[in-house]
Design an enzyme around this catalytic site. Sequence first.
Site, PDB file in Angstrom:
ATOM      1  N   HIS A  17       0.937  -1.223   0.072  1.00 17.06           N
ATOM      2  CA  HIS A  17       0.130   0.080   0.015  1.00 17.06           C
ATOM      3  C   HIS A  17       0.813   1.221   0.107  1.00 17.06           C
ATOM      4  O   HIS A  17       0.820   2.297  -0.753  1.00 17.06           O
ATOM      5  CB  HIS A  17      -0.921   0.087   1.317  1.00 17.06           C
ATOM      6  N   LYS A  41     -17.040  -6.320   7.242  1.00 20.15           N
ATOM      7  CA  LYS A  41     -15.780  -6.763   6.669  1.00 20.15           C
ATOM      8  C   LYS A  41     -15.244  -7.511   7.812  1.00 20.15           C
ATOM      9  O   LYS A  41     -14.168  -7.962   7.513  1.00 20.15           O
ATOM     10  CB  LYS A  41     -14.994  -6.011   5.938  1.00 20.15           C
ATOM     11  N   ARG A  90      -2.098  -6.000  -8.618  1.00 20.60           N
ATOM     12  CA  ARG A  90      -0.794  -7.013  -8.252  1.00 20.60           C
ATOM     13  C   ARG A  90      -0.712  -7.919  -9.200  1.00 20.60           C
ATOM     14  O   ARG A  90       0.333  -7.920 -10.027  1.00 20.60           O
ATOM     15  CB  ARG A  90      -1.085  -7.680  -6.945  1.00 20.60           C
ATOM     16  N   SER A 128      -2.853  -7.753   2.644  1.00 18.51           N
ATOM     17  CA  SER A 128      -3.145  -7.720   4.107  1.00 18.51           C
ATOM     18  C   SER A 128      -3.492  -9.289   4.901  1.00 18.51           C
ATOM     19  O   SER A 128      -3.315  -9.431   5.792  1.00 18.51           O
ATOM     20  CB  SER A 128      -4.200  -6.691   4.484  1.00 18.51           C
TER      21      SER A 128
HETATM   22  O1  PNS Z   1      -8.685  -2.767   0.457  1.00 17.69           O
HETATM   23  P1  PNS Z   1      -9.905  -3.422  -0.332  1.00 17.69           P
HETATM   24  O2  PNS Z   1     -10.490  -4.243   0.653  1.00 17.69           O
HETATM   25  O3  PNS Z   1      -9.682  -4.259  -1.518  1.00 17.69           O
HETATM   26  O4  PNS Z   1     -10.807  -2.078  -0.746  1.00 17.69           O
HETATM   27  C1  PNS Z   1     -12.011  -2.303  -1.308  1.00 17.69           C
HETATM   28  C2  PNS Z   1     -12.827  -1.065  -1.286  1.00 17.69           C
HETATM   29  C3  PNS Z   1     -12.744  -0.182  -0.018  1.00 17.69           C
HETATM   30  C4  PNS Z   1     -12.147  -0.047  -2.570  1.00 17.69           C
HETATM   31  C5  PNS Z   1     -14.319  -1.263  -1.800  1.00 17.69           C
HETATM   32  O5  PNS Z   1     -14.803  -2.179  -1.047  1.00 17.69           O
HETATM   33  C6  PNS Z   1     -15.131  -0.096  -1.998  1.00 17.69           C
HETATM   34  O6  PNS Z   1     -14.842   0.958  -2.529  1.00 17.69           O
HETATM   35  N1  PNS Z   1     -16.180  -0.006  -0.994  1.00 17.69           N
HETATM   36  C7  PNS Z   1     -17.154   0.922  -0.760  1.00 17.69           C
HETATM   37  C8  PNS Z   1     -18.394   0.485  -1.263  1.00 17.69           C
HETATM   38  C9  PNS Z   1     -18.724   0.922  -2.608  1.00 17.69           C
HETATM   39  O7  PNS Z   1     -18.544   1.888  -3.241  1.00 17.69           O
HETATM   40  N2  PNS Z   1     -18.908  -0.341  -3.440  1.00 17.69           N
HETATM   41  C10 PNS Z   1     -19.152  -0.287  -4.760  1.00 17.69           C
HETATM   42  C11 PNS Z   1     -17.903  -0.476  -5.661  1.00 17.69           C
HETATM   43  S1  PNS Z   1     -18.205  -1.690  -6.638  1.00 17.69           S
END
Ligand code: PNS
Length: 167
Positions: A17, A41, A90, A128
């Site tokens: 990150h 989550k 990645r 993570s």
């Molecule tokens: O680190 P991560 O868990 O891969 O991040 C995922 C994240 C936070 C980017 C994604 O879950 C997110 O944007 N969540 C907010 C809810 C949302 O907007 N969902 C619609 C996107 S398809």
Amino acid sequence: MIRAVYPGSFDPVTFGHLDVIGRSAKLADELIVGVLNNNAKMPLFSAGERVKMLVEATKGMQNVRVIPFEGLLVDFARKVDARMIIRGLRAITDFEYELQMAQTNHKMDGGLETVFLTTSLEYSYLSSTTVKEVAAFGGDITQFVPQFVAEKMREKFARIHLSDGNK
Ligand code: PNS
């Protein structure tokens, strides 16, 4: 003025990150690290703890701010007036999920663009989730996360193991 959002769970922040944060902070005038606050989550660290760790890890980066968010990413981006979302890629396994997210977000807000940075080779294996697994079994994670994050994880798992032992 380009303001970008780098969203994620950061549970916990890893060197992968931080690599993306450092590189994307050079592409934008201001980079906002958006920390998802979503208890569904079941994060190991609370949003407050994750924000604190990110603030500490990015304290040398002048144009980086760390802000927690709930709900939709598109709403958060609008709220902070950012038109660019940064995500790290990645490997090909990330691609399907990332493509789906980027396209969904673009459908919901056509003015919002997702920019992908390929993760630096030395961090392409890092997540993570695997860091948590190694730490849960007492493994050394100092090559994956900053020293102070490794210490926080050690404390967290010591507390969890203690409360499990008391059941
Ligand atoms: O680190 P991560 O868990 O891969 O991040 C995922 C994240 C936070 C980017 C994604 O879950 C997110 O944007 N969540 C907010 C809810 C949302 O907007 N969902 C619609 C996107 S398809």
